[in-house]
Design a protein around this motif. Structure first.
Motif, PDB file in Angstrom:
ATOM      1  N   ASP A  28       0.827  -1.207   0.000  1.00  0.00           N
ATOM      2  CA  ASP A  28       0.000   0.000   0.000  1.00  0.00           C
ATOM      3  C   ASP A  28       0.863   1.260   0.000  1.00  0.00           C
ATOM      4  N   ARG A  29       1.894   1.280   0.833  1.00  0.00           N
ATOM      5  CA  ARG A  29       2.746   2.468   0.912  1.00  0.00           C
ATOM      6  C   ARG A  29       3.570   2.640  -0.366  1.00  0.00           C
ATOM      7  N   LEU A  30       3.960   1.511  -0.960  1.00  0.00           N
ATOM      8  CA  LEU A  30       4.674   1.576  -2.232  1.00  0.00           C
ATOM      9  C   LEU A  30       3.780   2.192  -3.307  1.00  0.00           C
ATOM     10  N   ASP A  35       1.708   6.656  -6.830  1.00  0.00           N
ATOM     11  CA  ASP A  35       0.551   7.466  -7.201  1.00  0.00           C
ATOM     12  C   ASP A  35       0.767   8.947  -6.932  1.00  0.00           C
ATOM     13  N   SER A  36       1.653   9.255  -5.968  1.00  0.00           N
ATOM     14  CA  SER A  36       1.919  10.656  -5.636  1.00  0.00           C
ATOM     15  C   SER A  36       2.954  11.286  -6.561  1.00  0.00           C
ATOM     16  N   LEU A  40      10.081   8.128  -9.686  1.00  0.00           N
ATOM     17  CA  LEU A  40      11.483   8.343 -10.039  1.00  0.00           C
ATOM     18  C   LEU A  40      12.351   8.418  -8.798  1.00  0.00           C
ATOM     19  N   GLU A  41      11.884   9.151  -7.790  1.00  0.00           N
ATOM     20  CA  GLU A  41      12.637   9.248  -6.537  1.00  0.00           C
ATOM     21  C   GLU A  41      12.823   7.873  -5.913  1.00  0.00           C
ATOM     22  N   LEU A  42      11.777   7.067  -5.932  1.00  0.00           N
ATOM     23  CA  LEU A  42      11.845   5.719  -5.377  1.00  0.00           C
ATOM     24  C   LEU A  42      12.905   4.889  -6.078  1.00  0.00           C
ATOM     25  N   ILE A  43      12.901   4.927  -7.413  1.00  0.00           N
ATOM     26  CA  ILE A  43      13.881   4.167  -8.187  1.00  0.00           C
ATOM     27  C   ILE A  43      15.294   4.603  -7.839  1.00  0.00           C
ATOM     28  N   ASP A 308      -0.856  -7.990  -9.626  1.00  0.00           N
ATOM     29  CA  ASP A 308      -1.957  -7.051  -9.814  1.00  0.00           C
ATOM     30  C   ASP A 308      -2.216  -6.209  -8.564  1.00  0.00           C
ATOM     31  N   MET A 309      -1.554  -6.519  -7.469  1.00  0.00           N
ATOM     32  CA  MET A 309      -1.651  -5.687  -6.270  1.00  0.00           C
ATOM     33  C   MET A 309      -0.776  -4.449  -6.380  1.00  0.00           C
ATOM     34  N   PHE A 310       0.136  -4.436  -7.376  1.00  0.00           N
ATOM     35  CA  PHE A 310       1.071  -3.333  -7.526  1.00  0.00           C
ATOM     36  C   PHE A 310       0.632  -2.393  -8.641  1.00  0.00           C
ATOM     37  N   HIS A 311       0.900  -1.100  -8.443  1.00  0.00           N
ATOM     38  CA  HIS A 311       0.625  -0.108  -9.475  1.00  0.00           C
ATOM     39  C   HIS A 311       1.844   0.015 -10.389  1.00  0.00           C
ATOM     40  N   ASP A 312       1.596   0.415 -11.631  1.00  0.00           N
ATOM     41  CA  ASP A 312       2.675   0.527 -12.613  1.00  0.00           C
ATOM     42  C   ASP A 312       3.623   1.674 -12.284  1.00  0.00           C
TER      43      ASP A 312
END
Length: 335
Positions: A28-30, A35-36, A40-43, A308-312
């Protein structure tokens, strides 16, 4: 608890603590971060963490004057990319790395042991010509010139094509393979010359379970998804073929890799918190192609439910030298 269990448990704990520090210890936090608009920052944060770890390994090898780096780990851990990136780090420190494939020291096919079913056992230690490997590496470390072999997998014969190598004071050998941490593979080499690395992806992400309690996402599934995508892209294997081989691959890991985790000088986590969001783009159409009548349909459906639980996430921003590029493609190394 054995030494190898303590080592891998420590690595998992470190991964879990780091995930909490960056505020991404659940799916969920990922997804919220993606979504926010902070994909790019995460990567970049995840890749920087791995780069820091690789730098530390190279620094230790240089300071301790280790002359041969041995890399082992389970299937789809990212061993090949790690060896390439370590080579770059070592070069930046003024050293000259030389990659030597352990697979080139297979015995000729006619001498390869067979399993209980009469099939060639390519994963057992006896499938390697340990005497020749140790003689060559000893001569190299003693300053002699050797001719490196190349194993022809089509003919099943080791060949020599005049590939000569002689190393000096600032040269380092890098060798990766499933038996690299087994002391028997390099029995003729002094321990003070070796630096042994165990690599495995250990993402510590959680999702709400059926009982409402947090459930950890399996890191074995992350390796399976990596392999499904890579096998389709580079080997022409469909999902069903990869799934059909997976149980055999896992048995080989249990027998030949996991028992030697405790031999490692360094445990390297090749998992990337964002990788499920990136790999789902490649894996999803492949998994959807498995027919309901297939014996592997349930496994494919389970993996589909997981991804499918993950967003692209936009894979454009994944660096060309990322370990993930070994599987999804688009990397700068010839893998």
């Amino acid at each position: 608890m054995g030494d190898e269990q303590r080592s891998i448990t420590s690595l998992k704990t470190t991964a879990k603590e780091w995930a909490r520090k960056v505020g991404i210890d659940s799916i969920d936090r990922l997804n919220e971060m993606i979504d926010s608009g902070k994909g790019l920052e995460l990567i970049l944060v995840c890749e920087a963490m791995q780069s820091n770890c690789m730098y530390e390994i190279a620094r230790k090898v240089s300071e301790q004057k280790r002359r041969i780096i041995l890399i082992s780990g389970p299937s789809s851990a990212g061993k090949t990319t790690l060896s390439h990136r370590l080579s770059i780090q070592l070069r930046a420190m003024g050293l000259r790395p030389h990659a030597i494939a352990a697979d080139n020291y297979f015995v000729n096919r006619e001498d390869n042991p067979k399993d209980e079913n009469g099939n060639y056992d390519f994963e057992c230690l006896e499938a390697m010509d340990l005497e020749t490997l140790n003689r060559d590496m000893t001569r190299l470390l003693d300053g002699e010139e050797i001719e490196l072999p190349v194993f022809n997998f089509k003919t099943g014969v080791r060949e020599y094509h005049g590939d000569l190598l002689k190393i000096g004071e600032n040269d380092v050998i890098i060798m990766e393979g499933i038996h690299s941490l087994n002391p028997k593979m390099t029995y003729g080499l002094a321990d003070e010359d070796k630096y042994k690395i165990y690599i495995s992806p250990l993402n510590q992400l959680y999702v709400e379970g059926e009982d409402g309690e947090p459930a950890k996402v399996s890191t074995i599934d992350s390796r399976l998804l990596r392999r499904i995508v890579r096998d389709s892209r580079t080997r022409g294997n469909d999902v069903e073929k990869t799934l059909s081989m997976w149980s055999s691959v896992r048995r080989g890991e249990e027998k030949y890799i996991f028992p030697y985790e405790s031999e490692a000088d360094e445990m390297f986590n090749s998992g990337l918190l964002y990788e499920y969001t990136a790999i789902r783009r490649e894996a999803r159409p492949l998994l959807l192609g498995v027919d309901e009548t297939s014996e592997h349909y349930q496994d494919a459906a389970r993996l589909l439910r997981l991804i499918d639980m993950f967003h692209d996430i936009d894979t454009e921003y994944i660096p060309a030298n990322s370990i993930l590029r070994e599987f999804i493609g688009g990397g700068c190394f010839r893998i």
